[in-house]
Design a protein around this motif. Structure first.
Motif, PDB file in Angstrom:
ATOM      1  N   ALA A   1       0.804  -1.221   0.000  1.00  0.00           N
ATOM      2  CA  ALA A   1       0.000   0.000   0.000  1.00  0.00           C
ATOM      3  C   ALA A   1       0.836   1.270   0.000  1.00  0.00           C
ATOM      4  O   ALA A   1       0.292   2.357  -0.219  1.00  0.00           O
ATOM      5  CB  ALA A   1      -0.929   0.007   1.215  1.00  0.00           C
ATOM      6  N   ILE A   2       2.138   1.153   0.242  1.00  0.00           N
ATOM      7  CA  ILE A   2       2.976   2.350   0.340  1.00  0.00           C
ATOM      8  C   ILE A   2       2.854   3.259  -0.885  1.00  0.00           C
ATOM      9  O   ILE A   2       2.687   4.480  -0.744  1.00  0.00           O
ATOM     10  CB  ILE A   2       4.446   1.952   0.593  1.00  0.00           C
ATOM     11  N   PRO A   3       2.927   2.748  -2.115  1.00  0.00           N
ATOM     12  CA  PRO A   3       2.828   3.667  -3.269  1.00  0.00           C
ATOM     13  C   PRO A   3       1.491   4.390  -3.358  1.00  0.00           C
ATOM     14  O   PRO A   3       1.407   5.448  -3.996  1.00  0.00           O
ATOM     15  CB  PRO A   3       3.029   2.731  -4.476  1.00  0.00           C
ATOM     16  N   TYR A   4       0.454   3.852  -2.737  1.00  0.00           N
ATOM     17  CA  TYR A   4      -0.872   4.449  -2.843  1.00  0.00           C
ATOM     18  C   TYR A   4      -1.183   5.413  -1.702  1.00  0.00           C
ATOM     19  O   TYR A   4      -2.017   6.312  -1.862  1.00  0.00           O
ATOM     20  CB  TYR A   4      -1.938   3.348  -2.885  1.00  0.00           C
ATOM     21  N   ILE A   5      -0.543   5.220  -0.561  1.00  0.00           N
ATOM     22  CA  ILE A   5      -0.842   6.086   0.576  1.00  0.00           C
ATOM     23  C   ILE A   5       0.205   7.176   0.767  1.00  0.00           C
ATOM     24  O   ILE A   5      -0.015   8.115   1.526  1.00  0.00           O
ATOM     25  CB  ILE A   5      -0.966   5.261   1.878  1.00  0.00           C
ATOM     26  N   ASP A   6       1.329   7.064   0.087  1.00  0.00           N
ATOM     27  CA  ASP A   6       2.371   8.084   0.190  1.00  0.00           C
ATOM     28  C   ASP A   6       2.254   9.015  -1.012  1.00  0.00           C
ATOM     29  O   ASP A   6       2.667   8.678  -2.117  1.00  0.00           O
ATOM     30  CB  ASP A   6       3.752   7.430   0.232  1.00  0.00           C
TER      31      ASP A   6
ATOM     32  N   THR B   1      -7.499   7.271  18.429  1.00  0.00           N
ATOM     33  CA  THR B   1      -6.641   8.417  18.146  1.00  0.00           C
ATOM     34  C   THR B   1      -6.606   8.752  16.658  1.00  0.00           C
ATOM     35  O   THR B   1      -6.255   9.875  16.288  1.00  0.00           O
ATOM     36  CB  THR B   1      -5.211   8.127  18.625  1.00  0.00           C
ATOM     37  N   ILE B   2      -6.989   7.796  15.800  1.00  0.00           N
ATOM     38  CA  ILE B   2      -6.950   8.042  14.354  1.00  0.00           C
ATOM     39  C   ILE B   2      -7.940   9.135  13.953  1.00  0.00           C
ATOM     40  O   ILE B   2      -7.542  10.150  13.366  1.00  0.00           O
ATOM     41  CB  ILE B   2      -7.202   6.733  13.584  1.00  0.00           C
ATOM     42  N   PRO B   3      -9.249   8.994  14.229  1.00  0.00           N
ATOM     43  CA  PRO B   3     -10.168  10.084  13.847  1.00  0.00           C
ATOM     44  C   PRO B   3      -9.952  11.352  14.660  1.00  0.00           C
ATOM     45  O   PRO B   3     -10.174  12.458  14.145  1.00  0.00           O
ATOM     46  CB  PRO B   3     -11.553   9.478  14.102  1.00  0.00           C
ATOM     47  N   ILE B   4      -9.536  11.219  15.927  1.00  0.00           N
ATOM     48  CA  ILE B   4      -9.311  12.415  16.746  1.00  0.00           C
ATOM     49  C   ILE B   4      -8.191  13.257  16.153  1.00  0.00           C
ATOM     50  O   ILE B   4      -8.295  14.487  16.026  1.00  0.00           O
ATOM     51  CB  ILE B   4      -8.984  12.011  18.197  1.00  0.00           C
ATOM     52  N   TRP B   5      -7.097  12.617  15.775  1.00  0.00           N
ATOM     53  CA  TRP B   5      -5.971  13.348  15.182  1.00  0.00           C
ATOM     54  C   TRP B   5      -6.364  13.964  13.844  1.00  0.00           C
ATOM     55  O   TRP B   5      -5.928  15.062  13.504  1.00  0.00           O
ATOM     56  CB  TRP B   5      -4.789  12.406  15.007  1.00  0.00           C
ATOM     57  N   TYR B   6      -7.208  13.271  13.085  1.00  0.00           N
ATOM     58  CA  TYR B   6      -7.631  13.800  11.787  1.00  0.00           C
ATOM     59  C   TYR B   6      -8.463  15.064  11.968  1.00  0.00           C
ATOM     60  O   TYR B   6      -8.285  16.048  11.244  1.00  0.00           O
ATOM     61  CB  TYR B   6      -8.433  12.749  11.025  1.00  0.00           C
ATOM     62  N   VAL B   7      -9.377  15.042  12.937  1.00  0.00           N
ATOM     63  CA  VAL B   7     -10.206  16.224  13.189  1.00  0.00           C
ATOM     64  C   VAL B   7      -9.349  17.387  13.678  1.00  0.00           C
ATOM     65  O   VAL B   7      -9.549  18.541  13.288  1.00  0.00           O
ATOM     66  CB  VAL B   7     -11.311  15.887  14.209  1.00  0.00           C
TER      67      VAL B   7
ATOM     68  N   GLY C   1      -6.562  13.099   2.287  1.00  0.00           N
ATOM     69  CA  GLY C   1      -7.838  12.402   2.191  1.00  0.00           C
ATOM     70  C   GLY C   1      -8.027  11.466   3.367  1.00  0.00           C
ATOM     71  O   GLY C   1      -7.069  10.865   3.864  1.00  0.00           O
ATOM     72  N   PHE C   2      -9.278  11.334   3.806  1.00  0.00           N
ATOM     73  CA  PHE C   2      -9.521  10.548   5.015  1.00  0.00           C
ATOM     74  C   PHE C   2      -9.236   9.065   4.798  1.00  0.00           C
ATOM     75  O   PHE C   2      -8.693   8.394   5.676  1.00  0.00           O
ATOM     76  CB  PHE C   2     -10.968  10.725   5.487  1.00  0.00           C
ATOM     77  N   ALA C   3      -9.605   8.518   3.635  1.00  0.00           N
ATOM     78  CA  ALA C   3      -9.400   7.082   3.400  1.00  0.00           C
ATOM     79  C   ALA C   3      -7.914   6.738   3.426  1.00  0.00           C
ATOM     80  O   ALA C   3      -7.497   5.769   4.079  1.00  0.00           O
ATOM     81  CB  ALA C   3     -10.024   6.674   2.070  1.00  0.00           C
ATOM     82  N   ARG C   4      -7.119   7.533   2.727  1.00  0.00           N
ATOM     83  CA  ARG C   4      -5.672   7.283   2.707  1.00  0.00           C
ATOM     84  C   ARG C   4      -5.072   7.506   4.094  1.00  0.00           C
ATOM     85  O   ARG C   4      -4.214   6.741   4.543  1.00  0.00           O
ATOM     86  CB  ARG C   4      -5.014   8.196   1.675  1.00  0.00           C
ATOM     87  N   TYR C   5      -5.531   8.544   4.759  1.00  0.00           N
ATOM     88  CA  TYR C   5      -5.042   8.813   6.113  1.00  0.00           C
ATOM     89  C   TYR C   5      -5.431   7.694   7.072  1.00  0.00           C
ATOM     90  O   TYR C   5      -4.631   7.275   7.916  1.00  0.00           O
ATOM     91  CB  TYR C   5      -5.602  10.144   6.609  1.00  0.00           C
ATOM     92  N   ALA C   6      -6.668   7.186   6.960  1.00  0.00           N
ATOM     93  CA  ALA C   6      -7.134   6.134   7.860  1.00  0.00           C
ATOM     94  C   ALA C   6      -6.307   4.865   7.689  1.00  0.00           C
ATOM     95  O   ALA C   6      -5.933   4.213   8.675  1.00  0.00           O
ATOM     96  CB  ALA C   6      -8.612   5.852   7.611  1.00  0.00           C
TER      97      ALA C   6
END
Length: 222
Positions: free
Chosen positions: A69-74, A166-172, A182-187
């Protein structure tokens, strides 16, 4: 130049140090400890801290999926075609931590510090096959006073959910700086990162406090 020096070191090492070959396998004698090949010792070491299905199936699968997934999330364009630590500090440090701590160190520990009975020995200690280690492993819910089955299950689920919350909290909190991700890539990136750090947390709990499991269910132990 580095490759040449490294090759020379390997050649000299292979000439000066004999390969650690043992006698032919004897089906009537089981070696103690029985170790996997060195490149699998990291997985064997994780069996100390996790159930076999987790250490042998789930975690290796997540490693493979994460690498794919590295090439898609970076999506950071900096560092393409040239090296820069300043602009890719988090990516480089995360990779080095995962590779050196969660793989290389586990291989070294399993090779040189696990003796008879898979007990832990410091490098200067003799491998005593009669060593007895008095360990009283307890589950985290039990340590906090939860005795009932459903109470322990609820507490374990709460701990797991709180860890990943902590994932959604940090995103907000940092939405302005993560809008391009993007939220999907960040998640996905955050899930893999928190899972990696969860391995370290679980190992520290086992080593420091003899915590065996955080979540205990009839079909699932974490």
């Amino acid at each position: 130049m580095t490759a040449i020096i490294f090759t020379i070191i390997l050649v000299v090492w292979s000439i000066m140090v004999d390969a650690p070959l043992e006698e032919p396998a004897n089906p009537s004698v089981t070696p103690n400890p029985s170790k996997a090949p060195w490149y699998f010792l990291g997985l064997q070491e994780m069996l100390v801290y996790f159930d076999p299905w987790m250490a042998g199936v789930v975690l290796p699968t997540l490693i493979i999926v994460g690498l794919m997934a590295i090439p898609y999330i970076d999506v950071n364009p900096k560092g393409n075609g040239y090296y820069t630590f300043k602009d890719r500090r988090f990516a480089i440090l995360t990779f080095l931590f995962g590779f050196l701590v969660l793989w290389v160190w586990l291989v070294i520990q399993g090779t040189f510090m696990r003796g008879p009975g898979w007990n832990f020995f410091m490098p200067w200690e003799k491998w005593d096959p009669h060593k007895i280690v008095a360990l009283t492993n307890v589950d985290l819910p039990y340590l906090f006073g939860f005795r009932g089955y459903w109470a322990q299950a609820a507490f374990g689920i709460f701990c797991i959910v709180a860890w990943y919350a902590t994932i959604p909290i940090w995103y907000v909190w940092r939405r302005s700086t993560l809008v391009n991700v993007g939220f999907a890539r960040y998640a996905l990136k955050s899930f893999l990162f928190m899972t990696m750090m969860g391995l370290v947390a679980k190992m520290l709990l086992r080593i420091g406090f003899n915590i065996k499991y955080i979540l205990v269910l009839p079909w699932l132990n974490i």
